[in-house]
Design a protein around this motif. Structure first.
Motif, PDB file in Angstrom:
ATOM      1  N   GLN A   1       0.870  -1.174   0.000  1.00  0.00           N
ATOM      2  CA  GLN A   1       0.000   0.000   0.000  1.00  0.00           C
ATOM      3  C   GLN A   1       0.905   1.221   0.000  1.00  0.00           C
ATOM      4  O   GLN A   1       2.015   1.182   0.525  1.00  0.00           O
ATOM      5  N   ASP A   2       0.423   2.303  -0.574  1.00  0.00           N
ATOM      6  CA  ASP A   2       1.149   3.570  -0.563  1.00  0.00           C
ATOM      7  C   ASP A   2       0.344   4.596   0.232  1.00  0.00           C
ATOM      8  O   ASP A   2      -0.884   4.539   0.268  1.00  0.00           O
ATOM      9  N   HIS A   3       1.028   5.527   0.826  1.00  0.00           N
ATOM     10  CA  HIS A   3       0.423   6.699   1.479  1.00  0.00           C
ATOM     11  C   HIS A   3      -0.510   6.357   2.635  1.00  0.00           C
ATOM     12  O   HIS A   3      -1.399   7.125   2.957  1.00  0.00           O
ATOM     13  N   VAL A   4      -0.304   5.208   3.273  1.00  0.00           N
ATOM     14  CA  VAL A   4      -1.189   4.820   4.374  1.00  0.00           C
ATOM     15  C   VAL A   4      -1.037   5.725   5.591  1.00  0.00           C
ATOM     16  O   VAL A   4      -1.965   5.844   6.388  1.00  0.00           O
TER      17      VAL A   4
ATOM     18  N   GLU B   1      -5.769  11.940   6.216  1.00  0.00           N
ATOM     19  CA  GLU B   1      -6.962  11.668   5.397  1.00  0.00           C
ATOM     20  C   GLU B   1      -7.329  12.867   4.516  1.00  0.00           C
ATOM     21  O   GLU B   1      -7.938  12.722   3.470  1.00  0.00           O
TER      22      GLU B   1
ATOM     23  N   ASP C   1      -6.808   3.767  -6.154  1.00  0.00           N
ATOM     24  CA  ASP C   1      -6.503   4.204  -4.796  1.00  0.00           C
ATOM     25  C   ASP C   1      -5.322   3.375  -4.317  1.00  0.00           C
ATOM     26  O   ASP C   1      -5.438   2.152  -4.137  1.00  0.00           O
TER      27      ASP C   1
ATOM     28  N   LYS D   1      -3.969   3.263  -1.481  1.00  0.00           N
ATOM     29  CA  LYS D   1      -4.043   2.802  -0.094  1.00  0.00           C
ATOM     30  C   LYS D   1      -4.600   1.380  -0.017  1.00  0.00           C
ATOM     31  O   LYS D   1      -4.547   0.748   1.021  1.00  0.00           O
TER      32      LYS D   1
END
Length: 175
Positions: free
Chosen positions: A99-102, A106, A147, A149
């Motif tokens: 996953q990226d940018h977790v 938000e 997405d 994430k």
């Protein structure tokens, strides 16, 4: 957000041009995936938003491609590129599910766009795009918006040929 495949974003000739330019770069590195042993890393070329001074020529070429994608998907993406990179993978390296940018807040609405630069790539060669457990074909001139994430990876490549993919991280259009 569901995966969206945007078809025929650019000409095969333009993709060949982009591929030739990135293949000639001397800025390739083996930093990705981060925090993994070297044997698990793959070649990556950071074009926009990476570390170090950007290659202005490659950044301009990448932005030319992004504008063509944006023309087809302006309802979901902006051409405000936060990062652009190119990776090379083949059958000898299984991609990591990730996953990226977790850890991003938000409030940061980021989205990824991915496509291949190999104009001769065939579905039977593998190397599709796995997202959320489903595999999508990655075809020349088509780009996948997703997405990052959600868990994703390059599906297994079944041939010795190198699959060269470009990915962009963008601000998502808030609807």
């Amino acid at each position: 957000m569901a995966v969206r495949i945007v078809e025929n974003c650019c000409s095969p000739l333009f993709l060949d041009f982009v591929r030739h330019q990135v293949e000639q770069s001397d800025r390739w590195n083996f930093k990705y995936p981060m925090n993994t042993p070297f044997d698990e890393k793959h070649a990556k070329l950071e074009i926009i938003g990476g570390q170090g001074a950007p290659d202005q020529r490659l950044a301009g070429i990448a932005m030319s491609l992004m504008i063509q994608i944006y023309e087809k998907a302006s309802d979901i993406i902006t051409p405000n590129v936060m990062f652009c990179g190119v990776s090379i993978k083949d059958k000898h390296r299984e991609d990591n599910l990730h996953q990226d940018h977790v850890n991003d807040p938000e409030s940061m609405k980021l989205i990824k766009v991915l496509g291949i630069l190999n104009t001769d790539w065939q579905d039977s060669w593998g190397g599709g795009f796995e997202h959320g457990g489903e595999v999508y074909p990655v075809r020349p001139t088509d780009f996948i918006i997703f997405d990052s994430k959600v868990h994703h990876r390059a599906a297994d490549i079944l041939v010795d040929k190198k699959r060269i993919a470009i990915d962009f991280t963008l601000e998502k259009v808030v609807q």
